[in-house]
Design a protein around this motif. Structure first.
Motif, PDB file in Angstrom:
ATOM      1  N   ILE A   3     -53.900 -69.572 -15.989  1.00  0.00           N
ATOM      2  CA  ILE A   3     -53.718 -69.380 -17.114  1.00  0.00           C
ATOM      3  C   ILE A   3     -55.259 -68.607 -17.158  1.00  0.00           C
ATOM      4  N   VAL A   4     -55.337 -68.333 -18.356  1.00  0.00           N
ATOM      5  CA  VAL A   4     -56.367 -66.819 -18.455  1.00  0.00           C
ATOM      6  C   VAL A   4     -57.186 -67.688 -19.860  1.00  0.00           C
ATOM      7  N   THR A   5     -57.764 -67.931 -19.865  1.00  0.00           N
ATOM      8  CA  THR A   5     -59.531 -68.458 -20.502  1.00  0.00           C
ATOM      9  C   THR A   5     -60.067 -67.743 -20.963  1.00  0.00           C
ATOM     10  N   GLU A  11     -62.916 -77.086 -11.169  1.00  0.00           N
ATOM     11  CA  GLU A  11     -62.260 -77.559  -9.924  1.00  0.00           C
ATOM     12  C   GLU A  11     -62.285 -78.728  -9.685  1.00  0.00           C
ATOM     13  N   GLY A  12     -60.112 -79.015 -10.442  1.00  0.00           N
ATOM     14  CA  GLY A  12     -60.112 -80.419 -10.055  1.00  0.00           C
ATOM     15  C   GLY A  12     -59.952 -81.250 -10.936  1.00  0.00           C
ATOM     16  N   ARG A  34     -56.401 -76.066  -9.999  1.00  0.00           N
ATOM     17  CA  ARG A  34     -56.838 -75.929  -8.052  1.00  0.00           C
ATOM     18  C   ARG A  34     -57.914 -74.466  -7.996  1.00  0.00           C
ATOM     19  N   SER A  35     -57.923 -73.845  -9.035  1.00  0.00           N
ATOM     20  CA  SER A  35     -58.966 -72.438  -8.638  1.00  0.00           C
ATOM     21  C   SER A  35     -59.336 -72.025 -10.250  1.00  0.00           C
ATOM     22  N   THR A  36     -60.519 -71.531  -9.632  1.00  0.00           N
ATOM     23  CA  THR A  36     -61.221 -71.039 -10.579  1.00  0.00           C
ATOM     24  C   THR A  36     -61.418 -69.287 -10.130  1.00  0.00           C
ATOM     25  N   GLN A  37     -61.997 -67.835 -11.027  1.00  0.00           N
ATOM     26  CA  GLN A  37     -61.465 -66.286 -10.482  1.00  0.00           C
ATOM     27  C   GLN A  37     -62.202 -65.731 -11.482  1.00  0.00           C
ATOM     28  N   HIS A  47     -57.013 -69.550 -14.255  1.00  0.00           N
ATOM     29  CA  HIS A  47     -57.271 -71.023 -13.354  1.00  0.00           C
ATOM     30  C   HIS A  47     -55.733 -70.984 -12.641  1.00  0.00           C
ATOM     31  N   GLY A  48     -56.191 -71.085 -11.421  1.00  0.00           N
ATOM     32  CA  GLY A  48     -54.462 -71.321 -11.108  1.00  0.00           C
ATOM     33  C   GLY A  48     -54.394 -72.899 -11.593  1.00  0.00           C
TER      34      GLY A  48
END
Length: 75
Positions: A3-5, A11-12, A34-37, A47-48
């Motif tokens: 998703i894109v925010t 994470e978590g 699970r992930s943030t980029q 975000h994953g």
């Protein structure tokens, strides 16, 4: 799923997402970040997410959507 925010999720942390599977049902799912980029200079954050409990019928609809998209991209 990603998703894109416009803000950073940690994470978590658990989230609840709702979406409609194209040509399918509207679903609500609990997930975990699970992930943030975040790219430098970009105000959007990707975000994953992962999900533990997805109804079989929803999984089937998602698989059908992904498969149809992949098939159309190959042709």
């Amino acid at each position: 799923m990603s998703i894109v925010t416009e803000y950073v999720l940690t994470e978590g942390h658990e989230v609840v997402v709702s979406f409609q599977v194209p040509a399918g049902d509207f679903v609500f799912l609990r997930g975990v970040v699970r992930s943030t980029q975040k790219k430098e200079g970009d105000h959007k954050v990707t975000h994953g997410l992962s999900f533990n409990q997805i109804a079989f019928s929803t999984k089937r609809q998602i698989r059908a959507f992904v498969s149809a998209r992949t098939d159309s991209e190959l042709n």
